[in-house]
Scaffold this active site. Structure first.
Site, PDB file in Angstrom:
ATOM      1  N   ASP A 157     -22.349 -34.675 -10.224  1.00  0.00           N
ATOM      2  CA  ASP A 157     -22.521 -33.710 -10.144  1.00  0.00           C
ATOM      3  C   ASP A 157     -21.274 -33.166 -11.383  1.00  0.00           C
ATOM      4  OD1 ASP A 157     -24.238 -31.368 -10.192  1.00  0.00           O
ATOM      5  OD2 ASP A 157     -22.300 -30.883  -7.971  1.00  0.00           O
ATOM      6  N   CYS A 211     -45.067 -37.645  -4.104  1.00  0.00           N
ATOM      7  CA  CYS A 211     -45.948 -35.591  -3.492  1.00  0.00           C
ATOM      8  C   CYS A 211     -47.222 -35.228  -3.193  1.00  0.00           C
ATOM      9  CB  CYS A 211     -45.017 -34.785  -4.096  1.00  0.00           C
ATOM     10  SG  CYS A 211     -43.343 -35.093  -3.713  1.00  0.00           S
ATOM     11  N   CYS A 217     -42.625 -27.329  -0.202  1.00  0.00           N
ATOM     12  CA  CYS A 217     -41.134 -26.737  -0.563  1.00  0.00           C
ATOM     13  C   CYS A 217     -41.430 -25.757  -0.803  1.00  0.00           C
ATOM     14  CB  CYS A 217     -40.228 -28.068  -1.360  1.00  0.00           C
ATOM     15  SG  CYS A 217     -41.455 -28.488  -2.894  1.00  0.00           S
ATOM     16  N   CYS A 264     -28.750 -23.353   0.883  1.00  0.00           N
ATOM     17  CA  CYS A 264     -30.348 -23.093   1.721  1.00  0.00           C
ATOM     18  C   CYS A 264     -30.765 -24.491   1.502  1.00  0.00           C
ATOM     19  CB  CYS A 264     -31.018 -22.585   0.618  1.00  0.00           C
ATOM     20  SG  CYS A 264     -32.694 -21.969   1.226  1.00  0.00           S
ATOM     21  N   CYS A 271     -39.812 -30.605   4.149  1.00  0.00           N
ATOM     22  CA  CYS A 271     -40.233 -32.139   3.685  1.00  0.00           C
ATOM     23  C   CYS A 271     -40.543 -32.788   4.891  1.00  0.00           C
ATOM     24  CB  CYS A 271     -39.184 -32.017   2.218  1.00  0.00           C
ATOM     25  SG  CYS A 271     -40.174 -33.840   1.672  1.00  0.00           S
TER      26      CYS A 271
END
Length: 374
Positions: A157, A211, A217, A264, A271
Site C-alpha cells: 500500500d 459472491c 456489502c 469503516c 460479509c
C-alpha cells in the site's frame, strides 16, 4: 536439482524444477515470517488498465491525486520496477488473536452505542505498512541467501500497485463487490503485500469469484459508496472521508458517518465470508491504547502531545491531530440522535469551540448545532 543444491552455489535457478522448488521455499519461508499465504502472479495487468482509467475519469478517487499521478504505471509493473516479470503476492491476517467467535456481532453492537468511538479493526494495533514491508524485506533476504543477488522491490500500500488485481491473479482470492479481496478461507480481514521480481517463477492459478447474488456489502454501506457491484465512489466512502480527505467533511454526509472516527468496517462485518476470518499470527495487530473500547469524549480530550505519544507506531497518527478532532467532532454531533444535550458531550465540544484550527471549529459548531446549541 532441488533447492538445497543451489542454496550453497548462489546462482539464480534457471530450470523449471529449480524455479518450482524456489517458489515452494518462498511460500514456506513466508509462513515462517507470519504471512498466512504466499502466491505468485505474472506481471501482465493490461486487462485491468481500462477499468482503472474509467474509475479515475469518473472522479471516484476524490482527493487521492496519487491514484491518477502515475497514469498506467499501476497496470504495468515493469514500468515501476524495470525487469519485473513476476509478482510475489502475500496475505497477512490482522484480526487480533483475542477476537472471539462473536467478534462481528460485538463490533456491530458498538455502532449502536452513541458514546463509542469506532475505529477500524485494522488500525488498532501497529502500523501495517511497517509490519508487512519489514516481513517482505526479510522474505527477500531469505531468497538472496539462497540464490544470491536478484532484482526485486517490496511494496505494501505504498506505491502505484494494483494490489487486489495482483492478489486475485495470484490466486489469493477474488475481488468482492465492495472491491476488497475476499478469500474462502479468510474472508477479507487481511493486508496485502507484494514483491516485484525478475525471477521467472511458476505462476499460480487465479482466484475465482464466489459472491454470487449476495449484495450485503452494498446494502449495508452507510453512505451508499458502493455505487455498483465492484465499483466504489471513494468520495462517499467513510474510510476516505475520515482518513484521506484533508478538507471539511461534506455536511450532507456527516450524519451518515455515525460514530465511525477512523475508517469503516461495515461492508466487512456484514460479509458472510468473514465468518472465516483468521486471527493474526503476530502480536503486532493486538489492540493498543484501548482503541477497541474508547469513548468519543475521552479521545476528543487528547491533546496533540497525547495524540502523538499514544499513537506512535499507529497508522492513525498519519492523519494528524487536527483531522482526528474533526472526525471525533462529527461523532459527537451524531451522538445527539440518542444523547441530545448530554452534559459531558456538550462540555467536550465547548472546550474545543475556540480551537485554533478553522477546520476543527467548523465541525465543532456543526456538532453543537446538532445538540441544539451553537
Amino acid at each position: 536439482m532441488i533447492l538445497n543444491d543451489f542454496i550453497h552455489s548462489f546462482t539464480v535457478p534457471h530450470s523449471p524444477e529449480q524455479l518450482a522448488a524456489l517458489a515452494q521455499s518462498i511460500k514456506d519461508w513466508g509462513r515462517e515470517l507470519g504471512f498466512a499465504e504466499i502466491r505468485i502472479a505474472d506481471a501482465d495487468l493490461e486487462n485491468a488498465a481500462q477499468q482503472l482509467r474509467d474509475w479515475l475519469a469518473a472522479g471516484f478517487h476524490g482527493q487521492m491525486d496519487y491514484m491518477a499521478a502515475h497514469g498506467d504505471k499501476r497496470a504495468r509493473p515493469a514500468q515501476l520496477v524495470p525487469g519485473t516479470v513476476r509478482v510475489i503476492s502475500a496475505r497477512m491476517d490482522y484480526l487480533p488473536h483475542s477476537a472471539g467467535a462473536d467478534w462481528r456481532e460485538r463490533e456491530a453492537a458498538r455502532h449502536q452505542q452513541a458514546s463509542a468511538a469506532v475505529i477500524s479493526v485494522y488500525a488498532r494495533g501497529r502500523d501495517y505498512h511497517k509490519v508487512v514491508r519489514s516481513r517482505l524485506q526479510q522474505l527477500a533476504s531469505r531468497v538472496e541467501q539462497a540464490i544470491g543477488d536478484f532484482a526485486y522491490r517490496a511494496f505494501t500500500d505504498s506505491a502505484p500497485v494494483m494490489e487486489v488485481e495482483l492478489a486475485q491473479r495470484a490466486g489469493l482470492g477474488w475481488r468482492g463487490k465492495h472491491t476488497l479481496l475476499l478469500s474462502r478461507d479468510a474472508g477479507s480481514m487481511f493486508f496485502l503485500g507484494e514483491i516485484y521480481t525478475d525471477l521467472p517463477l511458476p505462476v499460480d492459478a487465479p482466484g475465482s469469484a464466489h459472491c454470487g447474488e449476495c449484495r450485503a456489502c452494498m446494502d449495508v454501506c452507510p453512505t451508499q459508496a458502493i455505487v455498483a457491484p465492484y465499483r466504489l465512489d471513494a468520495r462517499r466512502c467513510i474510510s476516505y472521508l475520515t482518513i484521506e480527505l484533508k478538507d471539511s467533511i461534506p455536511a450532507e454526509l456527516r450524519p451518515l458517518i455515525g460514530n465511525r472516527v477512523y475508517g469503516c468496517d461495515d461492508c466487512q462485518l456484514h460479509c458472510p465470508w468473514n465468518k472465516f476470518a483468521q486471527r493474526s499470527a503476530l502480536p503486532d495487530f493486538d489492540v493498543r491504547n484501548g482503541l477497541d473500547a474508547g469513548s468519543l469524549v475521552d479521545l476528543f480530550a487528547w491533546t496533540e502531545e497525547v495524540f502523538e505519544r499514544r499513537l506512535e507506531g499507529s497508522p492513525i497518527r498519519r492523519i494528524g491531530h487536527e483531522r482526528w478532532l474533526r472526525n471525533l467532532a462529527v461523532g459527537l454531533g451524531n451522538a445527539a440522535d440518542a444523547q441530545r444535550g448530554d452534559p459531558a458531550i456538550m462540555a467536550a465540544l465547548l472546550a474545543r469551540a475556540a480551537h485554533p484550527s478553522a477546520l476543527v471549529r467548523e465541525h465543532v459548531q456543526w456538532a453543537l448545532a446538532r445538540h441544539g446549541a451553537g
